[in-house]
Design an enzyme around this catalytic site. Structure first.
Site, PDB file in Angstrom:
ATOM      1  N   LYS A 289       0.851  -1.195   0.000  1.00 32.72           N
ATOM      2  CA  LYS A 289       0.000   0.000   0.000  1.00 32.72           C
ATOM      3  C   LYS A 289       0.883   1.240   0.000  1.00 32.72           C
ATOM      4  O   LYS A 289       1.730   1.411   0.877  1.00 32.72           O
ATOM      5  CB  LYS A 289      -0.907  -0.022   1.243  1.00 32.72           C
ATOM      6  CG  LYS A 289      -1.791   1.204   1.389  1.00 32.72           C
ATOM      7  CD  LYS A 289      -2.878   0.978   2.433  1.00 32.72           C
ATOM      8  CE  LYS A 289      -3.710   2.209   2.691  1.00 32.72           C
ATOM      9  NZ  LYS A 289      -4.811   1.982   3.630  1.00 32.72           N
TER      10      LYS A 289
ATOM     11  N   ASP B  38     -13.273   4.336  10.362  1.00 32.42           N
ATOM     12  CA  ASP B  38     -13.640   4.279   8.938  1.00 32.42           C
ATOM     13  C   ASP B  38     -14.136   2.862   8.657  1.00 32.42           C
ATOM     14  O   ASP B  38     -13.800   2.258   7.639  1.00 32.42           O
ATOM     15  CB  ASP B  38     -12.417   4.614   8.072  1.00 32.42           C
ATOM     16  CG  ASP B  38     -12.815   5.083   6.667  1.00 32.42           C
ATOM     17  OD1 ASP B  38     -14.025   5.281   6.425  1.00 32.42           O
ATOM     18  OD2 ASP B  38     -11.917   5.242   5.819  1.00 32.42           O
TER      19      ASP B  38
HETATM   20  P1  ADP Z   1      -7.535   3.582   1.581  1.00 32.41           P
HETATM   21  O1  ADP Z   1      -6.916   3.883   2.909  1.00 32.41           O
HETATM   22  O2  ADP Z   1      -6.972   4.484   0.542  1.00 32.41           O
HETATM   23  O3  ADP Z   1      -9.035   3.526   1.618  1.00 32.41           O
HETATM   24  P2  ADP Z   1      -7.449   0.674   1.709  1.00 32.41           P
HETATM   25  O4  ADP Z   1      -6.471   0.145   2.690  1.00 32.41           O
HETATM   26  O5  ADP Z   1      -8.877   0.705   2.159  1.00 32.41           O
HETATM   27  O6  ADP Z   1      -7.013   2.116   1.185  1.00 32.41           O
HETATM   28  O7  ADP Z   1      -7.328  -0.177   0.376  1.00 32.41           O
HETATM   29  C1  ADP Z   1      -8.060   0.131  -0.798  1.00 32.41           C
HETATM   30  C2  ADP Z   1      -8.492  -1.148  -1.498  1.00 32.41           C
HETATM   31  O8  ADP Z   1      -7.348  -1.944  -1.817  1.00 32.41           O
HETATM   32  C3  ADP Z   1      -9.362  -2.035  -0.629  1.00 32.41           C
HETATM   33  O9  ADP Z   1     -10.724  -1.715  -0.743  1.00 32.41           O
HETATM   34  C4  ADP Z   1      -9.055  -3.421  -1.165  1.00 32.41           C
HETATM   35  O10 ADP Z   1      -9.841  -3.690  -2.309  1.00 32.41           O
HETATM   36  C5  ADP Z   1      -7.611  -3.314  -1.605  1.00 32.41           C
HETATM   37  N1  ADP Z   1      -6.707  -3.845  -0.558  1.00 32.41           N
HETATM   38  C6  ADP Z   1      -6.136  -3.126   0.448  1.00 32.41           C
HETATM   39  N2  ADP Z   1      -5.340  -3.906   1.227  1.00 32.41           N
HETATM   40  C7  ADP Z   1      -5.417  -5.147   0.691  1.00 32.41           C
HETATM   41  C8  ADP Z   1      -4.823  -6.413   1.035  1.00 32.41           C
HETATM   42  N3  ADP Z   1      -3.992  -6.557   2.075  1.00 32.41           N
HETATM   43  N4  ADP Z   1      -5.127  -7.485   0.256  1.00 32.41           N
HETATM   44  C9  ADP Z   1      -5.958  -7.358  -0.809  1.00 32.41           C
HETATM   45  N5  ADP Z   1      -6.525  -6.206  -1.185  1.00 32.41           N
HETATM   46  C10 ADP Z   1      -6.279  -5.095  -0.451  1.00 32.41           C
HETATM   47 MG    MG Z   2     -10.237   2.196   2.590  1.00 35.56          MG
END
Ligand code: ADP
Ligand code: MG
Length: 435
Positions: free
Chosen positions: A121, A226
């Protein structure tokens, strides 16, 4: 913004040296003067200026000549530094496809040497609706040393620390693997965000599990803030995994009850609408109200037995200090005060990997004052003959200065550094020797 990792392959040691020099310079300059970059990078024969041109071409830097000739890292430049560090640490060997785009992040698959796929991320603070950016800037204006890259780094550090702590307490979260700059590497969740799920075998069980998590987190002294269908993943066996932790707060936060109730309300509303679960929602703000359905009880913040100390002890162990928390919360509160855990699609958020770039273009003159905010004209900058000429000239001057023929002189657009920075420089060189 596209993360073209192919470029990484063509970047030389010198490219990374100069990129790191810009990053170091950004600790106390919003825009780092080219002379300072040159002095920090310490490349022979004016090599810095040639490298700067190359980095600009690949959009890893942004050029700014409003006050003096200088550069700042773009998010892409910052991405490359973080990715390079992760690769050097042996965390992964390759970057794959993008699997998610969040409100303020991009998520990619990365692959380890043994073939295991992980999730990476990259936090991108500043990529939000103009309204939120504007209010953050009002705050940031009073703290000039802040920039989006710094805040993204704090977001990543906080997310990593919380994920690790939650994992250690048996919460269903991804395994936190490593963190560097604005980048967090974690295990890949084999599932889908709940928002994409139209049917469940046991919606009641999923609902209870999810609500139970909100309560259990509060018992451990934490509120997610959130907690909605975008940040809850579910797999084919209907196993739940929570994600996305940078905005979490302690139960002792002054608005803790409001955040807790809002998280709970999101879950109730979503399950009612999507899966037709029947229960009455607790519309009454008061804790004394008589609630609600026979089957499901709306959890009350005041009745939860909270354990404090979780934040302090365990988060500090991951390197996330009290000061970091203070800095980050102050910034983060601006979102929260705007009543903004609106489900992310209302922010122009992506469900299928497309991000709507409203935002910074709304106010270009403010944009240029913030590090890390991408600018469309970066390609034009590379083509800018004026700039190319200036960089070549600076290069010549540096070469001559190195040969001792002529003292390095400063032009009108040049920045003049008044203080000695030798210890700063030696610190930087130590870090650079690892490239
Ligand atoms: P933000 O903080 O920008 O909202 P998120 O952590 O919610 O970001 O991640 C955005 C999207 O990425 C999630 O809705 C999911 O679909 C995907 N995602 C995030 N982390 C993972 C993970 N560890 N494994 C698979 N998909 C992930
Ligand atoms: Mg998110």
């Amino acid at each position: 913004m596209k993360l073209d990792v192919d470029v990484l392959r063509y970047l030389s040691k010198d490219d990374f040296r100069v990129l790191t020099a810009v990053e170091m310079g950004m600790r106390n300059h919003e825009v780092v003067p080219s002379e300072l970059i040159d002095r920090i990078a310490c490349l022979k024969h004016g090599g810095t200026y040639k490298v700067l041109k190359n980095l600009l071409k690949h959009k890893l830097l942004h050029h700014d000549s409003s006050k003096y000739d200088g550069f700042r890292l773009t998010y892409l430049g910052y991405d490359f530094l973080a990715i390079k560090t992760m690769v050097n640490r042996g965390i992964f060997t390759g970057v794959g496809r993008q699997i998610g785009v969040g409100k303020e992040s991009d998520i990619f698959e990365v692959v380890k040497e043994d073939g295991t796929v992980l999730a990476m991320k990259l936090h991108r603070l500043g990529r939000v609706s103009f309204r939120a950016v504007k209010s953050k800037r009002d705050y940031l204006r009073h703290r000039s040393s802040y920039n989006w890259l710094y805040l993204s780094r704090l977001a990543a550090l906080k997310e990593f620390a919380f994920m690790k702590a939650l994992e250690e307490h048996g919460f269903p979260v991804p395994n936190a693997v490593d963190c560097n700059r604005h980048c967090v590497v974690m295990s890949l969740v084999r599932g889908y965000p709940l928002v994409q799920v139209k049917q469940l075998q046991n919606p009641g069980t999923a609902f209870e599990t999810i609500l139970g998590l909100v309560v259990r987190m509060a018992e451990h002294g934490l509120i997610h803030c959130d907690f909605n269908e975008f940040n809850i993943m579910i797999d084919d066996d209907e196993k739940i995994t929570m994600i996305d932790f940078p905005q979490m707060v302690s139960v002792s936060h002054r608005n803790a009850k409001m955040y807790f109730d809002r998280d709970v309300e999101c879950i109730f509303k979503f399950f009612k609408k999507r899966f037709n679960l029947s229960f009455e929602e607790n519309e009454d703000e008061s804790d004394d109200s008589e609630i609600d359905s026979d089957e499901v009880c709306w959890p009350r913040f005041s009745e939860i037995k909270k354990v404090s100390g979780f934040l302090d002890k365990e988060l500090a162990a991951s390197g996330f200090t009290g000061k970091d928390q203070e800095d980050f919360e102050r910034n983060n509160n601006l979102y929260l005060q705007e009543g903004d855990n609106t489900p992310e699609h209302e922010h122009g958020q992506i469900e299928h990997g497309v991000v709507e770039e409203d935002r910074l273009e709304d106010n270009p003159e403010e944009e240029s004052s913030q590090a890390g905010c991408e600018h469309d004209s970066e390609a034009e900058q590379v083509e800018n003959p004026e700039l190319t000429k200036r960089l070549s000239k600076q290069r010549q001057r540096a070469i001559q200065a190195a040969r001792g023929r002529k003292k390095s002189s400063t032009s009108r657009t040049m920045y003049s550094d008044k203080g000695g920075r030798s210890s700063y420089k030696s610190k930087i060189q130590k870090q650079m020797s690892s490239w």
